[in-house]
Design an enzyme around this catalytic site. Structure first.
Site, mmCIF file in Angstrom:
data_model
loop_
_atom_site.group_PDB
_atom_site.id
_atom_site.type_symbol
_atom_site.label_atom_id
_atom_site.label_comp_id
_atom_site.label_asym_id
_atom_site.label_seq_id
_atom_site.Cartn_x
_atom_site.Cartn_y
_atom_site.Cartn_z
ATOM 1 N N HIS A 14 0.854 -1.188 0.000
ATOM 2 C CA HIS A 14 0.000 0.000 0.000
ATOM 3 C C HIS A 14 0.890 1.238 0.000
ATOM 4 C CE1 HIS A 14 -0.264 0.975 4.614
ATOM 5 N NE2 HIS A 14 0.948 0.559 4.287
ATOM 6 N N CYS A 23 6.004 6.741 4.191
ATOM 7 C CA CYS A 23 4.881 5.836 3.909
ATOM 8 C C CYS A 23 4.006 6.320 2.752
ATOM 9 C CB CYS A 23 4.039 5.608 5.158
ATOM 10 S SG CYS A 23 4.914 4.647 6.407
ATOM 11 N N HIS A 27 5.053 0.585 -0.472
ATOM 12 C CA HIS A 27 5.777 -0.332 0.402
ATOM 13 C C HIS A 27 4.836 -1.457 0.822
ATOM 14 C CE1 HIS A 27 3.718 2.356 3.207
ATOM 15 N NE2 HIS A 27 3.832 1.409 4.123
ATOM 16 N N HIS A 29 3.776 -4.797 3.751
ATOM 17 C CA HIS A 29 3.811 -5.286 5.128
ATOM 18 C C HIS A 29 3.444 -6.761 5.133
ATOM 19 C CE1 HIS A 29 3.974 -1.299 7.036
ATOM 20 N NE2 HIS A 29 3.050 -0.904 6.172
ATOM 21 N N HIS A 67 -1.650 -10.352 -1.016
ATOM 22 C CA HIS A 67 -0.831 -10.133 -2.213
ATOM 23 C C HIS A 67 -1.480 -9.185 -3.224
ATOM 24 C CE1 HIS A 67 1.550 -13.382 -0.548
ATOM 25 N NE2 HIS A 67 2.529 -12.970 -1.334
ATOM 26 N N GLU A 113 0.768 -3.842 11.560
ATOM 27 C CA GLU A 113 1.554 -3.622 10.348
ATOM 28 C C GLU A 113 3.038 -3.841 10.597
ATOM 29 O OE1 GLU A 113 0.597 0.371 9.021
ATOM 30 O OE2 GLU A 113 2.367 1.137 10.033
#
Length: 125
Positions: A14, A23, A27, A29, A67, A113
């Site tokens: 996201h 952010c 990137h 998680h 994914h 996260e």
């Protein structure tokens, strides 16, 4: 009152476009999800709800996130895919499953996260 909690994981990318910091860039998680359900009555087998059913329902919800680039999903078209919004999304998707009724209610959803950062969605009564 009985409370059961399960923990599952999913991986997704996201970005937070309005965030002032790194952010805002794409990137990913390894998200950890905790779902707690509550109820007052156990069934004839001595269970509030079978863990395997609870895990199955959560797996269906997480399959819609796993994914994926979360910003491209319809569920996050109007809102950023923050841990806060993801926890509410999972709560709402779980709460409408037929297994949850007057006897068993989804209590809260916690989305991690990172190993040290999480958001919890707990609806107002």
């Amino acid at each position: 009152m009985y409370e059961l909690t399960i923990i599952e994981e999913f991986e997704a990318a996201h970005r937070l476009p309005e965030y002032d910091g790194k952010c805002c860039r794409l990137h990913g998680h390894n998200w950890r999800v905790e779902v707690a359900v509550r109820g007052n009555e156990i069934d004839a087998s001595g269970m509030l709800i079978d863990f395997k059913h609870l895990k199955s329902h959560l797996a269906e919800v997480l399959a819609s996130l796993d994914h994926f680039y979360l910003n491209e999903l319809d569920s996050f078209a109007e809102i950023p895919p923050t841990a806060e919004h993801i926890s509410r999304y999972i709560y709402e998707m779980m709460a409408v499953k037929p297994a949850f009724s007057e006897r068993v209610k989804v209590y809260c959803v916690k989305v991690w996260e990172s190993p040290r950062s999480c958001a919890t969605y707990l609806p107002e009564d």
